[in-house]
Scaffold this motif. Structure first.
Motif, PDB file in Angstrom:
ATOM      1  N   THR A 170      -9.661  -3.836  -1.282  1.00 23.79           N
ATOM      2  CA  THR A 170      -9.062  -4.665  -2.333  1.00 23.79           C
ATOM      3  C   THR A 170     -10.077  -5.591  -3.000  1.00 23.79           C
ATOM      4  O   THR A 170     -10.137  -5.666  -4.237  1.00 23.79           O
TER       5      THR A 170
ATOM      6  N   TRP B 105       2.536   0.351  -7.764  1.00 22.69           N
ATOM      7  CA  TRP B 105       1.557  -0.515  -7.105  1.00 22.69           C
ATOM      8  C   TRP B 105       0.598  -1.115  -8.118  1.00 22.69           C
ATOM      9  O   TRP B 105       0.262  -2.295  -8.036  1.00 22.69           O
ATOM     10  N   LYS B 106       0.148  -0.317  -9.101  1.00 32.17           N
ATOM     11  CA  LYS B 106      -0.772  -0.848 -10.108  1.00 32.17           C
ATOM     12  C   LYS B 106      -0.160  -2.030 -10.853  1.00 32.17           C
ATOM     13  O   LYS B 106      -0.855  -3.017 -11.141  1.00 32.17           O
TER      14      LYS B 106
ATOM     15  N   PHE C 101      -0.343  -4.881  -8.498  1.00 39.97           N
ATOM     16  CA  PHE C 101      -1.732  -5.272  -8.272  1.00 39.97           C
ATOM     17  C   PHE C 101      -2.318  -5.978  -9.495  1.00 39.97           C
ATOM     18  O   PHE C 101      -3.211  -6.824  -9.364  1.00 39.97           O
TER      19      PHE C 101
ATOM     20  N   PHE D 221       1.882   4.977  -6.702  1.00 43.65           N
ATOM     21  CA  PHE D 221       0.656   4.400  -7.247  1.00 43.65           C
ATOM     22  C   PHE D 221       0.900   3.607  -8.528  1.00 43.65           C
ATOM     23  O   PHE D 221       0.369   2.504  -8.696  1.00 43.65           O
TER      24      PHE D 221
ATOM     25  N   TYR E 249      -5.289   0.823  -2.880  1.00 44.42           N
ATOM     26  CA  TYR E 249      -3.866   1.169  -2.751  1.00 44.42           C
ATOM     27  C   TYR E 249      -3.561   1.880  -1.431  1.00 44.42           C
ATOM     28  O   TYR E 249      -2.528   1.642  -0.798  1.00 44.42           O
TER      29      TYR E 249
ATOM     30  N   TYR F  94      -4.641   8.103  -9.820  1.00 45.79           N
ATOM     31  CA  TYR F  94      -4.735   8.302  -8.372  1.00 45.79           C
ATOM     32  C   TYR F  94      -5.815   9.341  -8.105  1.00 45.79           C
ATOM     33  O   TYR F  94      -5.750  10.477  -8.589  1.00 45.79           O
TER      34      TYR F  94
ATOM     35  N   THR G 150      -7.794   3.388  -6.064  1.00 40.39           N
ATOM     36  CA  THR G 150      -7.041   4.258  -5.157  1.00 40.39           C
ATOM     37  C   THR G 150      -7.244   3.852  -3.707  1.00 40.39           C
ATOM     38  O   THR G 150      -6.296   3.818  -2.915  1.00 40.39           O
TER      39      THR G 150
ATOM     40  N   CYS H 110       0.829  -1.198   0.000  1.00 38.21           N
ATOM     41  CA  CYS H 110       0.000   0.000   0.000  1.00 38.21           C
ATOM     42  C   CYS H 110       0.870   1.257   0.000  1.00 38.21           C
ATOM     43  O   CYS H 110       2.087   1.200   0.161  1.00 38.21           O
TER      44      CYS H 110
END
Length: 266
Positions: free
Chosen positions: A164, A41-42, A45, A38, A155, A67, A152, A31
């Motif tokens: 999530t 993270w994407k 993810f 971000f 995250y 974001y 967002t 996170c």
């Protein structure tokens, strides 16, 4: 669907129990607390989402998500929305107007509400109360990009475990065509006339799950309430547990019950 509880957020049931979407998925992405991480993270993810069953359209929507600064700002201020007494809350949310218009809509949409009650056992008052409280009967369904908002929140380090599964669900809805990468809704990713979070659309949405259609949204809301123990014939006051499933804030529950009772007693 608004969602608030004392010290924690939820929508009816625990995320893992509702969805089971992440079993066997890739290790959870880390996170973040700002936009800085971000994009990385994407990418992480995306592997988690793919392992959970998200396909091409959903993964493309994830890649294009931005974001959502406005969502984070709204999330940080949400406690204020449920402060004060029930009377104060009802006054702020225009309860008298909701009751008046709700009575009128119950009459003009009698066939729709009769059909919903016959199918789900849920009386019109509570559906009209929720509809009026959430979007002013469809007048204000939100302008925030749904995928960006919910991704967002997944995250953000504040409540990633809760959001999530909803993010995974939103991407699956994109795969199914019920959402698109350009769909808009409320600040926390809620969808349609009565403001469903994506995971609850998957679980309780009826028909094509187009919750921007009022009939589909109201029937889906009735299906949600039925799934949370709604008992026919005892009115909203006798179904506080089901209303609590919709929103766990006490002032909200009491306001909905009072508004619903006034509409049903008309």
């Amino acid at each position: 669907m608004a969602f608030f509880a004392k010290g924690r957020f939820l929508v009816a049931v625990g995320a893992a129990a509702v969805f089971g979407l992440l079993s066997g998925a890739a290790q959870a992405a880390s996170c973040g607390k700002s936009a800085a991480g971000f994009e990385q993270w994407k990418a992480e993810f995306a592997q988690e989402a793919k392992a959970a069953g998200v396909q091409g359209k959903g993964l493309s929507a994830l890649a294009g998500a931005s974001y959502a600064t406005a969502t984070i700002k709204a999330d940080r201020a949400i406690h204020k929305a449920f402060s004060g007494s029930v009377e104060d809350f009802m006054r702020r949310r225009g309860a008298a107007t909701i009751i008046s218009k709700g009575k009128s809509l119950k009459r003009s949409n009698a066939a729709l509400f009769n059909k919903i009650e016959s199918n789900y056992g849920v009386s019109p008052g509570v559906l009209l109360a929720i509809w009026g409280m959430e979007t002013g009967f469809g007048a204000v369904m939100g302008k925030q990009n749904t995928v960006s908002a919910i991704v967002t929140l997944a995250y953000d380090c504040r409540r990633p475990d809760f959001f999530t599964p909803h993010a995974i669900a939103a991407l699956k809805l994109v795969d199914r065509g019920a959402l698109s990468s350009t769909s808009v809704g409320a600040m926390h990713g809620e969808i349609g006339h009565t403001q469903f979070l994506p995971g609850n659309v998957l679980k309780y949405g009826v028909g094509g799950a187009n919750l921007r259609d009022k009939g589909t949204a109201l029937a889906s809301t009735a299906n949600f309430l039925k799934g949370h123990g709604w008992r026919p014939g005892v009115g909203a006051e006798g179904n506080m547990g089901a209303i609590a499933g919709w929103n766990s804030a006490s002032v909200y529950q009491q306001a909905i019950a009072r508004i619903a009772t006034a509409i049903d007693n008309d």
